[in-house]
Design a protein around this motif. Structure first.
Motif, PDB file in Angstrom:
ATOM      1  N   HIS A   1       5.822   4.559  -0.469  1.00 22.85           N
ATOM      2  CA  HIS A   1       5.088   4.046   1.095  1.00 22.85           C
ATOM      3  C   HIS A   1       3.657   4.104   1.086  1.00 22.85           C
ATOM      4  N   GLN A   2       3.144   5.083   0.342  1.00 27.76           N
ATOM      5  CA  GLN A   2       1.835   5.297   0.284  1.00 27.76           C
ATOM      6  C   GLN A   2       0.895   4.049  -0.329  1.00 27.76           C
ATOM      7  N   VAL A   3       1.493   3.576  -1.433  1.00 27.03           N
ATOM      8  CA  VAL A   3       0.971   2.343  -2.061  1.00 27.03           C
ATOM      9  C   VAL A   3       1.101   1.156  -1.252  1.00 27.03           C
ATOM     10  N   ASN A   4       2.581   1.040  -0.726  1.00 29.27           N
ATOM     11  CA  ASN A   4       2.653  -0.330   0.331  1.00 29.27           C
ATOM     12  C   ASN A   4       1.686  -0.246   1.298  1.00 29.27           C
ATOM     13  N   THR A   5       1.466   0.778   1.953  1.00 31.55           N
ATOM     14  CA  THR A   5       0.433   1.089   3.028  1.00 31.55           C
ATOM     15  C   THR A   5      -0.892   0.617   2.791  1.00 31.55           C
ATOM     16  N   PHE A   6      -1.146   1.320   1.569  1.00 35.26           N
ATOM     17  CA  PHE A   6      -2.798   1.003   1.040  1.00 35.26           C
ATOM     18  C   PHE A   6      -2.894  -0.597   0.895  1.00 35.26           C
ATOM     19  N   GLN A   7      -2.062  -1.267   0.162  1.00 38.42           N
ATOM     20  CA  GLN A   7      -1.883  -2.647   0.136  1.00 38.42           C
ATOM     21  C   GLN A   7      -1.931  -3.532   1.390  1.00 38.42           C
ATOM     22  N   TYR A   8      -1.308  -3.166   2.374  1.00 40.65           N
ATOM     23  CA  TYR A   8      -1.135  -3.499   3.712  1.00 40.65           C
ATOM     24  C   TYR A   8      -2.512  -3.651   4.311  1.00 40.65           C
ATOM     25  N   ILE A   9      -3.148  -2.145   4.311  1.00 43.35           N
ATOM     26  CA  ILE A   9      -4.413  -2.149   5.034  1.00 43.35           C
ATOM     27  C   ILE A   9      -5.472  -3.016   4.021  1.00 43.35           C
ATOM     28  N   SER A  10      -5.337  -2.916   2.976  1.00 45.89           N
ATOM     29  CA  SER A  10      -6.341  -3.815   2.085  1.00 45.89           C
ATOM     30  C   SER A  10      -6.314  -5.280   2.424  1.00 45.89           C
ATOM     31  N   GLN A  11      -5.043  -6.012   2.515  1.00 48.03           N
ATOM     32  CA  GLN A  11      -4.728  -7.392   2.732  1.00 48.03           C
ATOM     33  C   GLN A  11      -5.662  -7.718   4.075  1.00 48.03           C
ATOM     34  N   HIS A  12      -5.805  -6.886   4.874  1.00 43.05           N
ATOM     35  CA  HIS A  12      -6.641  -7.296   6.210  1.00 43.05           C
ATOM     36  C   HIS A  12      -8.015  -8.017   6.051  1.00 43.05           C
ATOM     37  N   ALA A  13      -8.466  -7.957   4.894  1.00 43.16           N
ATOM     38  CA  ALA A  13      -9.874  -8.518   4.404  1.00 43.16           C
ATOM     39  C   ALA A  13      -9.546 -10.195   4.225  1.00 43.16           C
ATOM     40  N   ASP A  14      -8.391 -10.465   4.284  1.00 42.24           N
ATOM     41  CA  ASP A  14      -7.930 -11.590   4.125  1.00 42.24           C
ATOM     42  C   ASP A  14      -8.116 -12.493   5.433  1.00 42.24           C
ATOM     43  N   ARG A  15      -7.864 -11.404   6.353  1.00 45.36           N
ATOM     44  CA  ARG A  15      -8.185 -11.933   7.787  1.00 45.36           C
ATOM     45  C   ARG A  15      -9.289 -11.703   8.436  1.00 45.36           C
ATOM     46  N   GLY A  16     -10.547 -11.367   7.860  1.00 40.32           N
ATOM     47  CA  GLY A  16     -11.634 -11.156   8.073  1.00 40.32           C
ATOM     48  C   GLY A  16     -12.181  -9.796   8.655  1.00 40.32           C
ATOM     49  N   ALA A  17     -11.283  -8.753   8.451  1.00 39.38           N
ATOM     50  CA  ALA A  17     -11.421  -7.252   8.862  1.00 39.38           C
ATOM     51  C   ALA A  17     -12.292  -6.771   7.643  1.00 39.38           C
ATOM     52  N   TYR A  18     -13.137  -5.778   8.336  1.00 40.65           N
ATOM     53  CA  TYR A  18     -13.975  -4.903   7.730  1.00 40.65           C
ATOM     54  C   TYR A  18     -12.912  -3.754   6.700  1.00 40.65           C
ATOM     55  N   VAL A  19     -12.921  -3.959   5.565  1.00 36.03           N
ATOM     56  CA  VAL A  19     -12.190  -2.916   4.639  1.00 36.03           C
ATOM     57  C   VAL A  19     -13.004  -2.044   3.724  1.00 36.03           C
ATOM     58  N   TRP A  20     -12.605  -0.464   3.824  1.00 36.06           N
ATOM     59  CA  TRP A  20     -13.163   0.308   3.056  1.00 36.06           C
ATOM     60  C   TRP A  20     -12.186   0.872   2.487  1.00 36.06           C
ATOM     61  N   THR A  21     -12.221   1.049   1.008  1.00 38.14           N
ATOM     62  CA  THR A  21     -11.098   1.909   0.365  1.00 38.14           C
ATOM     63  C   THR A  21     -12.113   2.796  -0.407  1.00 38.14           C
ATOM     64  N   PHE A  22     -10.982   3.951  -0.930  1.00 43.94           N
ATOM     65  CA  PHE A  22     -11.863   5.009  -1.611  1.00 43.94           C
ATOM     66  C   PHE A  22     -12.503   4.529  -2.854  1.00 43.94           C
ATOM     67  N   ARG A  23     -12.352   3.247  -3.319  1.00 50.12           N
ATOM     68  CA  ARG A  23     -13.279   2.642  -4.456  1.00 50.12           C
ATOM     69  C   ARG A  23     -14.668   2.016  -4.052  1.00 50.12           C
ATOM     70  N   ASP A  24     -14.756   2.299  -2.768  1.00 41.43           N
ATOM     71  CA  ASP A  24     -15.976   1.753  -2.412  1.00 41.43           C
ATOM     72  C   ASP A  24     -17.102   2.792  -2.231  1.00 41.43           C
ATOM     73  N   ALA A  25     -18.384   2.549  -2.555  1.00 44.02           N
ATOM     74  CA  ALA A  25     -19.512   3.533  -2.138  1.00 44.02           C
ATOM     75  C   ALA A  25     -19.649   3.887  -0.566  1.00 44.02           C
ATOM     76  N   LEU A  26     -19.787   4.852  -0.219  1.00 44.52           N
ATOM     77  CA  LEU A  26     -20.096   5.202   1.017  1.00 44.52           C
ATOM     78  C   LEU A  26     -21.565   5.525   1.385  1.00 44.52           C
ATOM     79  N   PRO A  27     -22.412   4.701   2.313  1.00 42.74           N
ATOM     80  CA  PRO A  27     -23.806   4.849   2.438  1.00 42.74           C
ATOM     81  C   PRO A  27     -23.960   6.097   2.888  1.00 42.74           C
ATOM     82  N   SER A  28     -25.289   6.442   2.885  1.00 45.03           N
ATOM     83  CA  SER A  28     -25.732   7.908   3.223  1.00 45.03           C
ATOM     84  C   SER A  28     -25.542   7.825   4.855  1.00 45.03           C
ATOM     85  N   PRO A  29     -25.368   8.995   5.754  1.00 41.50           N
ATOM     86  CA  PRO A  29     -24.938   8.812   6.997  1.00 41.50           C
ATOM     87  C   PRO A  29     -26.539   8.385   7.858  1.00 41.50           C
ATOM     88  N   ASN A  30     -27.595   8.587   7.262  1.00 44.14           N
ATOM     89  CA  ASN A  30     -28.754   7.881   7.772  1.00 44.14           C
ATOM     90  C   ASN A  30     -28.927   6.425   7.458  1.00 44.14           C
TER      91      ASN A  30
END
Length: 179
Positions: free
Chosen positions: A149-178
């Motif tokens: 269920h976790q894997v399916n949900t991760f894929q579902y959320i990631s696929q939103h990039a195809d619809r123009g959404a902003y997608v962040w996953t654990f694989r992406d670097a996170l910029p500094s808070p500032n």
């Protein structure tokens, strides 16, 4: 239902973008009355127009739709805030009017943690001139039942990039808070 290892799939909307009476389907709070249909199988056209008109009349301002820059800022702000509070975020997608989040929470209060993250992201947008409120009240949090269920949900959320959404996953670097 008890979540598998405190993992939840949460989603929410910006202010005024999904109301009682919506033609895409809706749910009464606490399911006070049964509503036929959902976004996949919408209710009969015009069936809930009176409820939708009532919902619109109660709104204090117009619905909030975010620009691409705004939903990137809000998405990063939500992830940063959640991570700062020891929430493990695997994926988040955010578009002009709604978000999906897959996260592991330190306890079984995901709505409380997401409320803090929504408040933080709102402040970031208000600091850039966006009027408040930005988010609708509450969000929907569904417990993840197992690894599949976790894997399916991760894929579902990631696929939103195809619809123009902003997608962040654990694989992406996170910029500094500032930054």
């Amino acid at each position: 239902m008890i979540p598998w290892n405190n993992w939840y799939h949460c989603n929410g909307n910006t202010y005024g973008t999904w109301l009682r009476g919506d033609p895409r389907g809706f749910r009464e709070r606490h399911h006070r009355s049964h509503i036929e249909g959902d976004y996949r199988n919408p209710p009969q056209k015009g069936l809930h127009d009176a409820k939708l008109r009532m919902s619109h009349s109660k709104m204090k301002r117009s619905a909030v739709y975010l620009s691409r820059d705004e939903y990137e800022i809000a998405g990063l702000g939500m992830v940063q805030n959640l991570q700062r509070h020891d929430v493990v975020v695997l994926a988040l997608c955010l578009d002009d009017h709604h978000f999906h989040l897959l996260a592991r929470f330190p306890d079984r209060r995901p709505r409380w943690w997401i409320g803090r993250a929504k408040l933080h992201s709102s402040r970031l947008l208000v600091d850039r001139g966006r009027a408040s409120p930005i988010w609708a009240k509450r969000c929907r949090c569904l417990p993840i039942t197992d690894r599949g269920h976790q894997v399916n949900t991760f894929q579902y959320i990631s696929q939103h990039a195809d619809r123009g959404a902003y997608v962040w996953t654990f694989r992406d670097a996170l910029p500094s808070p500032n930054g």
